[in-house]
Design a protein around this motif. Structure first.
Motif, PDB file in Angstrom:
ATOM      1  N   LEU A  39      -6.480 -12.326   5.289  1.00  0.00           N
ATOM      2  CA  LEU A  39      -6.168 -12.124   6.697  1.00  0.00           C
ATOM      3  C   LEU A  39      -6.748 -10.789   7.158  1.00  0.00           C
ATOM      4  N   PRO A  40      -7.115 -10.664   8.436  1.00  0.00           N
ATOM      5  CA  PRO A  40      -7.462  -9.337   8.952  1.00  0.00           C
ATOM      6  C   PRO A  40      -6.281  -8.392   8.735  1.00  0.00           C
ATOM      7  N   GLU A  41      -6.563  -7.157   8.430  1.00  0.00           N
ATOM      8  CA  GLU A  41      -5.474  -6.243   8.081  1.00  0.00           C
ATOM      9  C   GLU A  41      -4.381  -6.163   9.144  1.00  0.00           C
ATOM     10  N   PRO A  42      -4.686  -6.214  10.448  1.00  0.00           N
ATOM     11  CA  PRO A  42      -3.587  -6.179  11.432  1.00  0.00           C
ATOM     12  C   PRO A  42      -2.657  -7.393  11.338  1.00  0.00           C
ATOM     13  N   ASP A  43      -3.140  -8.493  10.752  1.00  0.00           N
ATOM     14  CA  ASP A  43      -2.313  -9.699  10.639  1.00  0.00           C
ATOM     15  C   ASP A  43      -1.560  -9.783   9.317  1.00  0.00           C
ATOM     16  N   ARG A  44      -1.843  -8.890   8.407  1.00  0.00           N
ATOM     17  CA  ARG A  44      -1.119  -8.889   7.148  1.00  0.00           C
ATOM     18  C   ARG A  44       0.284  -8.313   7.346  1.00  0.00           C
ATOM     19  N   VAL A  45       1.160  -8.617   6.393  1.00  0.00           N
ATOM     20  CA  VAL A  45       2.535  -8.110   6.439  1.00  0.00           C
ATOM     21  C   VAL A  45       2.754  -7.196   5.243  1.00  0.00           C
ATOM     22  N   PRO A  46       2.995  -5.908   5.469  1.00  0.00           N
ATOM     23  CA  PRO A  46       3.188  -4.995   4.342  1.00  0.00           C
ATOM     24  C   PRO A  46       4.457  -5.339   3.555  1.00  0.00           C
ATOM     25  N   MET A  47       4.411  -5.101   2.272  1.00  0.00           N
ATOM     26  CA  MET A  47       5.593  -5.236   1.440  1.00  0.00           C
ATOM     27  C   MET A  47       6.520  -4.057   1.698  1.00  0.00           C
ATOM     28  N   THR A  48       7.826  -4.310   1.752  1.00  0.00           N
ATOM     29  CA  THR A  48       8.822  -3.252   1.861  1.00  0.00           C
ATOM     30  C   THR A  48       9.882  -3.477   0.777  1.00  0.00           C
ATOM     31  N   VAL A  49      10.706  -2.475   0.546  1.00  0.00           N
ATOM     32  CA  VAL A  49      11.752  -2.624  -0.471  1.00  0.00           C
ATOM     33  C   VAL A  49      12.796  -3.654  -0.051  1.00  0.00           C
ATOM     34  N   ASP A  50      12.814  -4.016   1.233  1.00  0.00           N
ATOM     35  CA  ASP A  50      13.781  -5.001   1.728  1.00  0.00           C
ATOM     36  C   ASP A  50      13.202  -6.409   1.831  1.00  0.00           C
ATOM     37  N   THR A  51      11.960  -6.612   1.406  1.00  0.00           N
ATOM     38  CA  THR A  51      11.350  -7.940   1.489  1.00  0.00           C
ATOM     39  C   THR A  51      12.043  -8.901   0.525  1.00  0.00           C
ATOM     40  N   PRO A  52      12.481 -10.072   1.008  1.00  0.00           N
ATOM     41  CA  PRO A  52      13.028 -11.065   0.075  1.00  0.00           C
ATOM     42  C   PRO A  52      11.907 -11.776  -0.678  1.00  0.00           C
ATOM     43  N   PHE A  53      12.222 -12.208  -1.894  1.00  0.00           N
ATOM     44  CA  PHE A  53      11.296 -12.950  -2.749  1.00  0.00           C
ATOM     45  C   PHE A  53      11.917 -14.284  -3.133  1.00  0.00           C
ATOM     46  N   ASP A  54      11.048 -15.272  -3.324  1.00  0.00           N
ATOM     47  CA  ASP A  54      11.456 -16.522  -3.950  1.00  0.00           C
ATOM     48  C   ASP A  54      11.695 -16.228  -5.430  1.00  0.00           C
ATOM     49  N   LEU A  55      12.942 -16.332  -5.877  1.00  0.00           N
ATOM     50  CA  LEU A  55      13.290 -15.917  -7.230  1.00  0.00           C
ATOM     51  C   LEU A  55      12.845 -16.892  -8.306  1.00  0.00           C
ATOM     52  N   ALA A  56      12.515 -18.129  -7.936  1.00  0.00           N
ATOM     53  CA  ALA A  56      12.124 -19.142  -8.924  1.00  0.00           C
ATOM     54  C   ALA A  56      13.199 -19.231 -10.015  1.00  0.00           C
ATOM     55  N   SER A  57      12.818 -19.097 -11.284  1.00  0.00           N
ATOM     56  CA  SER A  57      13.769 -19.343 -12.372  1.00  0.00           C
ATOM     57  C   SER A  57      14.826 -18.267 -12.544  1.00  0.00           C
ATOM     58  N   LEU A  58      14.753 -17.153 -11.826  1.00  0.00           N
ATOM     59  CA  LEU A  58      15.886 -16.231 -11.844  1.00  0.00           C
ATOM     60  C   LEU A  58      17.134 -16.902 -11.275  1.00  0.00           C
ATOM     61  N   THR A  59      16.933 -17.984 -10.513  1.00  0.00           N
ATOM     62  CA  THR A  59      18.062 -18.783 -10.022  1.00  0.00           C
ATOM     63  C   THR A  59      18.925 -19.268 -11.189  1.00  0.00           C
ATOM     64  N   LYS A  60      18.306 -19.547 -12.323  1.00  0.00           N
ATOM     65  CA  LYS A  60      19.048 -20.036 -13.485  1.00  0.00           C
ATOM     66  C   LYS A  60      20.150 -19.069 -13.904  1.00  0.00           C
TER      67      LYS A  60
END
Length: 400
Positions: free
Chosen positions: A90-111
Motif C-alpha cells: 500500500l502507499p505509505e499514507p494508506d498503511r496502518v502503523p502497529m501500536t501497542v494497543d493493536t489487537p491480533f488474531d491469536l490463532a492457537s493461543l485460543t487453545k
C-alpha cells in the motif's frame, strides 16, 4: 501468589498485584539485554521481505512490565502477488502503523483459554479430568467407542488427526457429523498435536455448562481479569493477516483483517476451541501475570494455585512446557506457553517469574513455512536479562 504487606506484627495477605509499567531495573532485569530484545524485534519488521509486517513485544518480571514496544505495520499490503511472490504494498499514507494497543488474531493461543475454561470446571468438580468424553458427549460415537478422555484432549494424546476439512462442508450439520464420526488415527495415549482435541473439548464444555465457549471465556476469564480487548471476532482494527486464496490456503476469502484467519474457525462462525480469539499484548501480559500469580490478578481469582500448577506441570494441559524451539533459553525449568499460526506466542516462566508476549503478523500478506527462531531468540534475551541480575541465592523477587 498474592502479595504480603509487611507490618510490625508480621504480614497479611492482599490481592495479587496488578501489572505496572516501570524500568528494567525495577523488574530486576538487565536493561542492556532488554534494549537488544527491542532492537531485535524491530529488525524483524524491517526490509522488503521481513519476518513479519508488524510486531508487538511485551516482557516483564513479577508485576512489572519492563518492555512494551510496537514495530512495523498493522496493515502494510493490499494483496499478495503470486507471480512475483511478494506483497502488493500500500502507499505509505494508506498503511496502518502497529501500536501497542493493536489487537491480533491469536490463532492457537485460543487453545490456552479453552484449557483454562476446562480446568475451571475440573476445579469446581463438574468435570473429571480422566473421565471419558463419551460420558459427556455420547453422540460423539467415535470418541466414545475409543475411550478418549478429557486429559487426552488437553494433552493432545487422543490420537485424533490434526484437523478435518470442516471449511468444505455445506452447513453446520455436515460439520458436526464429521466431528461426531471422527475416530483416532493413531492409538490414544501417544502425542499428536490436533485442533480436533480443542473442538471436542469445546463441545463438551458447552454441553456440560449450557453456555457457549465465548460466554465461558468472557465470564470466567477475560471479564474478571479486566481483559477488555480480548474477545472472539470479528475485531475491526485488528492487525491484518493473509490474502487468503487457494492453492496456498484452504478457502478463497481475500485479504483478512478483523476476521479469523483459521479456515475451520471461520466455517464454525468464528468461535472455536482451537482458534478465534483476538487480543492485545497488554491483555495477554495480564493473562500471563495471572498464571504466574497462581490464578489471581488484583481482587480476581480465576483458578486456585493447585489448578494452575496442574495446567503447567509437564506435559501441560493445553500449554506446551519446556519447548526450546520457541522458548529459547527460558526452556528447561518449567516454562510454559504456546504459539499461534498467525505469528503469536507467549511464554511464562515460574522459575524466574518472567513472561514474554510476542505478537507478529507473519502471515501478512501470505503464509510461509513457520520459523520460530525469532521467538526463541527473544526468549533467550529475556533469560539473559534475568541471569544478569541473579544473586547467589537465586533470582530476586519483585515487590508488589
Amino acid at each position: 501468589m498474592p502479595s504480603l504487606e509487611r507490618t510490625c506484627g508480621g504480614s497479611r495477605e492482599l490481592s495479587a498485584p496488578r501489572l505496572r509499567r516501570d524500568t528494567p531495573e525495577k523488574a530486576c532485569l538487565d536493561p542492556e539485554e532488554l534494549c537488544r530484545l527491542v532492537a531485535d524485534v524491530r529488525a524483524l519488521t524491517a526490509g522488503p521481505r521481513p519476518w513479519a509486517a508488524g510486531a508487538v513485544v511485551v516482557a516483564g518480571r513479577g508485576p512489572v512490565v519492563a518492555v512494551q514496544e510496537a514495530s512495523g505495520w498493522a496493515l502494510r499490503y493490499a494483496a499478495y502477488d503470486p507471480e512475483t511472490d511478494s506483497g502488493v504494498e500500500l502507499p505509505e499514507p494508506d498503511r496502518v502503523p502497529m501500536t501497542v494497543d493493536t489487537p491480533f488474531d491469536l490463532a492457537s493461543l485460543t487453545k490456552l483459554f479453552t484449557a483454562v475454561a476446562a480446568v475451571q470446571q475440573i476445579e469446581r468438580g463438574t468435570l473429571g479430568i480422566d473421565a471419558k468424553v463419551g460420558a459427556y458427549l455420547p453422540d460423539f460415537r467415535a470418541a466414545a467407542d475409543h475411550g478418549i478422555t478429557v486429559r487426552q484432549l488437553l494433552t493432545h494424546t487422543s490420537g485424533l488427526r490434526p484437523e478435518l476439512p470442516l471449511y468444505d462442508c455445506a452447513n453446520h450439520a455436515e460439520r458436526l457429523a464429521l466431528l461426531r464420526a471422527e475416530a483416532p488415527s493413531t492409538q490414544p495415549g501417544s502425542y499428536a498435536y490436533s485442533d480436533l482435541n480443542m473442538l471436542l473439548l469445546q463441545h463438551l464444555l458447552e454441553r456440560l455448562t449450557g453456555r457457549t465457549l465465548d460466554v465461558l471465556v468472557r465470564d470466567g476469564i477475560t471479564r474478571p481479569l479486566g481483559m477488555t480487548a480480548t474477545a472472539f471476532g470479528p475485531c475491526p482494527g485488528a492487525a491484518a493477516t493473509e490474502d487468503q486464496r487457494r492453492p496456498w490456503a484452504k478457502a478463497d476469502r481475500g485479504l483478512l483483517r478483523g476476521a479469523v484467519h483459521d479456515e475451520n474457525a471461520w466455517a464454525l462462525g468464528g468461535v472455536a476451541g482451537h482458534a478465534g480469539l483476538f487480543s492485545t499484548g497488554h491483555d495477554l501480559a495480564v493473562f500471563c501475570r495471572t498464571l504466574l500469580a497462581g490464578g489471581s490478578y488484583g481482587p480476581a481469582r480465576i483458578l486456585g494455585p493447585d489448578f494452575v500448577e496442574l495446567l503447567l506441570t509437564p506435559p501441560g494441559l493445553g500449554f506446551a512446557v519446556d519447548q526450546p524451539w520457541f522458548m529459547g533459553a527460558l526452556a528447561g525449568h518449567g516454562a510454559a506457553g504456546h504459539t499461534g499460526f498467525t505469528g503469536t506466542s507467549l511464554v511464562v516462566d515460574p522459575a524466574t517469574d518472567t513472561f514474554l508476549v510476542l505478537l507478529a503478523t507473519t502471515v501478512h500478506p501470505r503464509r510461509r513455512p513457520p520459523d520460530s527462531r525469532p521467538r526463541a531468540a527473544a526468549a533467550t534475551r529475556l533469560a539473559r536479562a534475568v541471569r544478569a541480575t541473579k544473586g547467589t541465592a537465586g533470582p530476586e523477587r519483585i515487590p508488589g
